[in-house]
Structure formats: structure tokens, C-alpha cells
Design a protein around this motif. Structure first.
Motif, mmCIF file in Angstrom:
data_model
loop_
_atom_site.group_PDB
_atom_site.id
_atom_site.type_symbol
_atom_site.label_atom_id
_atom_site.label_comp_id
_atom_site.label_asym_id
_atom_site.label_seq_id
_atom_site.Cartn_x
_atom_site.Cartn_y
_atom_site.Cartn_z
ATOM 1 N N THR A 85 -4.192 6.893 -1.482
ATOM 2 C CA THR A 85 -3.552 5.307 -1.477
ATOM 3 C C THR A 85 -3.873 4.679 -2.506
ATOM 4 O O THR A 85 -4.906 4.751 -3.391
ATOM 5 N N THR A 95 0.525 12.401 -1.667
ATOM 6 C CA THR A 95 -0.399 13.555 -1.908
ATOM 7 C C THR A 95 -0.269 14.137 -3.128
ATOM 8 O O THR A 95 0.860 14.948 -3.219
ATOM 9 N N GLU A 135 -4.886 12.955 1.415
ATOM 10 C CA GLU A 135 -3.659 11.878 1.079
ATOM 11 C C GLU A 135 -4.598 10.823 0.449
ATOM 12 O O GLU A 135 -5.504 10.236 0.852
ATOM 13 N N THR A 184 0.881 -1.251 0.120
ATOM 14 C CA THR A 184 -0.142 -0.139 -0.038
ATOM 15 C C THR A 184 0.720 1.230 0.072
ATOM 16 O O THR A 184 1.799 1.407 0.798
ATOM 17 N N LYS A 231 1.175 5.601 -0.212
ATOM 18 C CA LYS A 231 0.497 6.679 0.135
ATOM 19 C C LYS A 231 1.188 8.057 -0.487
ATOM 20 O O LYS A 231 2.371 8.040 -0.456
#
Length: 454
Positions: A143, A134, A141, A130, A132
Motif C-alpha cells: 500500500t 501487488t 500486497e 490509499t 493497493k
């Protein structure tokens, strides 16, 4: 008024009210669609290089592409990866810039690389990762996940199970002696330096050469120097290892430092290779004694008999002064040490303040713009407390920033124009900061006295 007339009067108002509710609902749905369309996308791709089948000891790259149709306001956050039976080196600060077209749409991003070296012959399953990040203009944010991957590692021919396997595209092995093995005698020391470089292999996977003990020599190994081979821009092409051992000669005779062999698997030619360093021979002779050509003790004895010892008052005063001065220096040593530590601390603070200043970040901006990077520019904005958006300093700078991330071939021109606009950017920042300071400054203590000023 009859009920029929009342219904006839209220029917048009009900129709108008229903039409207004329908219009409001349609407008809300349209705004949601527009907001959803403006939200940037985050996509993640993953692949294995060179493939899903490798040898034990061969380095496999897990490449993770983090992409967006906007830009990134900060670095992406990648999870850790642990695989039993393999050594995994997580991505560092280095990353490769990407410009791709997916489904007819332009995407931009970074490529991060996990370096995986299997130590056992088995199947490996890489779980879902996963990521993350921005993107620019994102409200929060985002994902995204990589697909699960699978690869298998098998034992290369010629290596026994459990034996350390070195897999490389090329290997270089060298040695040298310091000092040269000539005119050596008992008590001298000689150092053997061995250098091992392997392309396509991790530095921690390089085997230690066998620097054996030799009878008649005292062996003193040194800590090996292990590191990566890179091009100075974060791209790692292999590993290297430097070992050193010092031998001290205990007795005279003929000595031989044994040969060194390194067995490795050639990933290019797919065969077993054996690299070897030759043995080193040298002779050591017995150390000769030293005899003085005259007797110092006899000369001192004769000198003392002809000239009796005499100490004047002047010499005694100088001796006492020297003793007092030495005692004072010894007592003042803690004060001097504390002063020196305080001076070093102040110098380190000044250097840290200089490195953390906006002026230092501004000096890095032109060089980074020539390399196509904007990190120093964003760092300067943050240290000047102007935010992370260039658009706050003018629409032209915002347009240039969008062009820098464009894929239409104008990014180089935009970067050049952004470099030419640096003086204007500095001037706008100074005006913005001066206006901010004037808006928060204190009023005069005696405003009523302004009329008395000339």
C-alpha cells in the motif's frame, strides 16, 4: 579436581559457544537485509492538471502515478473519490504506461486519471488516497498513499451564480432537418437534429439545447445521445451530445423553428463565447382529398348480380384444411417459441465458452505484443492453468519478460523475440499439460495382461 582447574577447562568452551551465537546472529541479520533489499518498492505520486486554480465547469484532472521497480502482477486498486460541489469521474479501465527515474533508480507503472468538474465556486481539499497493488516478486500486497491536494474554483465572468457553466477549449454546434423542408403538407412530420461537441468538457456537463414548442406543430422530443469523444485507445478529449425533436404539422401555414444559442467559456482565450444556430423556416400546405376514378362498391354489386356465389367441395376441403393448419400452427406456437429460446441459449453458451477459452486468448497474443501489451499472454497462461509466471516455462522466457519491463531501450526487441518464441511457448505448454495429465491418469485395469499383447 579443584575449582580452579575446572574453570580453566570450561573457559575455552564458553568462548566457542559465545562465538557461535555471535555468528548465528550476524548471519540472521545479513539474511534479513538481503530479503529487505530484494523486496520490490511501491510508490505513488499525484498532481493536478492544469493547476490548482480552475473555473466552475472546467474539467480538472487528478493524475495518480502508481510506480514500482519491478512489475505489476495485476491492476492497482484505487479508492473512490467524492467532493461536495463537484462532479468526479473515477478512472475506468484505461491507464497510461510510465517509465520514470526517481532518485537515480528506474521505476515503471501506470497513470490513472480522476476527472473533476466543479459546479460551485469554492475551495476544494482532496484527501489522502490509499492505493493497493501487488508488484512482481512481492511477498504480499503493498500500500502507498498520495499527498493531500488543494484547488480552488471561481465563477467565470458573464455567468450568474447558479447558472450552468460550460467550459471548453473548443465548441462545435451543428443542425440538420430530416426530411428537407420542401413540399410539406398537413399531417407530415419533420425532425430537427442538433449536435453539440465540446473539447475538454465532460459529456454530462453539456447543456441541453432549447428545442421550443411551436404553435400549430405537435412536438415529440427523443432521448438525447450523450457520450465521450475519444481516440479509440481510452484517451478522452471531450464530450458530445445529440438531441432530436420531431414536429408534426397540424394545420397549414408558415412556421419557424427558433434559433438555438449556447453560452460557454473559452479556456484557451479566457473569454465568454456565444455559439448560435440560425432559425429554420418552412411552409406547410393543406392536404388534398383523394377521389377514386371508379366506384368499387358498385362494381362488386354488379359482379355479384351477374355471377351468383357458388362453392365447390374441392374449395370447401381446401378451406377446412387451411383452417386446421392455421389452428395447429397456433397451438404449436409455445413449443416453437421454447425451441427458439433454447437454441438462442445454446448459441450464447457456445459463444461464451469460445470467448472464455484459452485458444481465443492465444489468438489475441500476437496483436497485443505488437502494441507492447502482455495481458492476453497472461490470460492464456491462466486459462491453460499454467500459473501467471512465464518463468515456469523456461529461463529464456523469464529473461525476455524482464527485458519487456526494462528501460534500457531493449523492450521492443524483447517483445519481438517473445513474439518469435510463441511457437516454442505453445509447444512447452502442451508438453507441460501432457505430462500433468499422464501423472494423474489411471493405471490399466488389467496390468497383468500386458505380457499377452504382441
Amino acid at each position: 579436581m579443584s575449582l580452579g582447574k575446572l574453570l580453566a577447562l570450561t573457559a575455552p568452551w564458553k568462548a566457542v559457544h559465545a562465538l557461535a551465537r555471535l555468528t548465528a546472529t550476524a548471519t540472521g541479520l545479513l539474511l534479513c537485509v538481503v530479503a529487505w533489499a530484494d523486496e520490490p518498492q511501491l510508490r505513488v505520486q499525484a498532481r493536478l492538471d492544469p493547476g490548482s486554480s480552475v473555473m466552475v465547469g472546467e474539467t480538472l484532472q487528478l493524475q495518480v502515478d502508481v510506480l514500482t521497480d519491478s512489475w505489476f502482477t495485476s491492476a492497482a486498486t484505487l479508492p473512490g473519490l467524492s467532493l461536495p460541489g463537484a462532479q468526479v469521474l473515477a478512472p475506468g479501465g484505461e491507464a497510461e504506461h510510465l517509465n520514470l527515474t526517481l532518485d537515480g533508480q528506474a521505476f515503471y507503472g501506470m497513470r490513472y486519471t480522476y476527472r473533476i468538474t466543479p459546479t460551485r465556486a469554492q475551495d476544494f481539499d482532496i484527501p489522502v488516497l490509499t492505493v493497493k497493488a501487488t508488484p512482481g516478486q512481492a511477498s504480499h500486497e503493498l500500500t502507498a498513499q498520495t499527498p493531500p491536494l488543494h484547488f480552488a474554483a471561481r465563477q467565470p465572468p458573464g455567468f450568474a451564480p447558479g447558472e450552468t457553466v460550460l467550459v471548453a477549449r473548443d465548441l462545435r454546434l451543428a443542425q440538420r432537418i430530416d426530411p428537407p423542408a420542401t413540399a410539406l403538407k398537413v399531417g407530415d412530420s419533420i425532425t430537427r437534429h442538433v449536435s453539440l461537441q465540446a473539447d475538454g468538457a465532460q459529456a454530462m456537463a453539456l447543456p441541453a439545447p432549447e428545442l421550443a414548442e411551436v404553435e400549430g406543430l405537435s412536438r415529440y422530443p427523443k432521448t438525447p445521445q450523450i457520450g465521450d469523444i475519444d481516440d479509440g485507445r481510452g484517451h478522452v478529449s471531450g464530450g458530445q451530445r445529440r438531441d432530436s425533436v420531431t414536429y408534426r404539422i397540424e394545420r397549414a401555414g408558415h412556421y419557424q423553428l427558433p434559433a438555438i444559442q449556447v453560452k460557454w467559456w473559452d479556456s484557451r482565450q479566457h473569454r465568454l463565447q456565444l455559439s448560435q444556430l440560425p432559425a429554420l423556416d418552412f411552409e406547410a400546405r393543406a392536404g388534398g382529398g383523394y377521389a377514386a376514378v371508379f366506384s368499387i362498391a358498385q362494381d362488386l354489386k354488379d359482379l355479384g348480380q351477374r355471377h351468383p356465389a357458388y362453392l365447390s367441395r374441392h374449395a370447401l376441403g381446401l378451406t377446412l384444411s387451411a383452417l386446421l393448419l392455421g389452428l395447429g400452427l397456433w397451438l404449436a406456437r409455445p413449443l416453437w417459441q421454447r425451441a427458439r429460446q433454447a437454441w438462442r441459449h445454446r448459441r450464447a453458451q457456445r459463444r461464451a465458452q469460445r470467448l472464455a477459452s484459452a485458444e481465443y486468448a492465444w489468438r489475441q497474443v500476437p496483436a497485443q505484443l505488437q502494441e507492447g501489451q502482455l495481458g492476453a499472454l497472461y490470460l492464456w497462461l491462466r486459462r491453460r492453468r499454467l500459473g501467471l509466471g512465464l518463468g515456469t516455462l523456461g529461463p529464456r522466457l523469464s529473461t525476455l519478460l524482464r527485458a519487456c519491463y526494462g528501460r534500457d531501450g531493449k523492450s521492443a526487441t524483447a517483445l519481438r523475440q517473445l513474439g518469435e518464441a510463441l511457437p516454442d511457448l505453445q509447444r512447452l505448454a502442451n508438453l507441460r499439460r501432457r505430462a500433468h495429465a499422464d501423472a494423474h491418469s489411471l493405471r490399466p485395469l488389467n496390468p497383468g495382461q500386458d505380457k499377452d499383447l504382441p
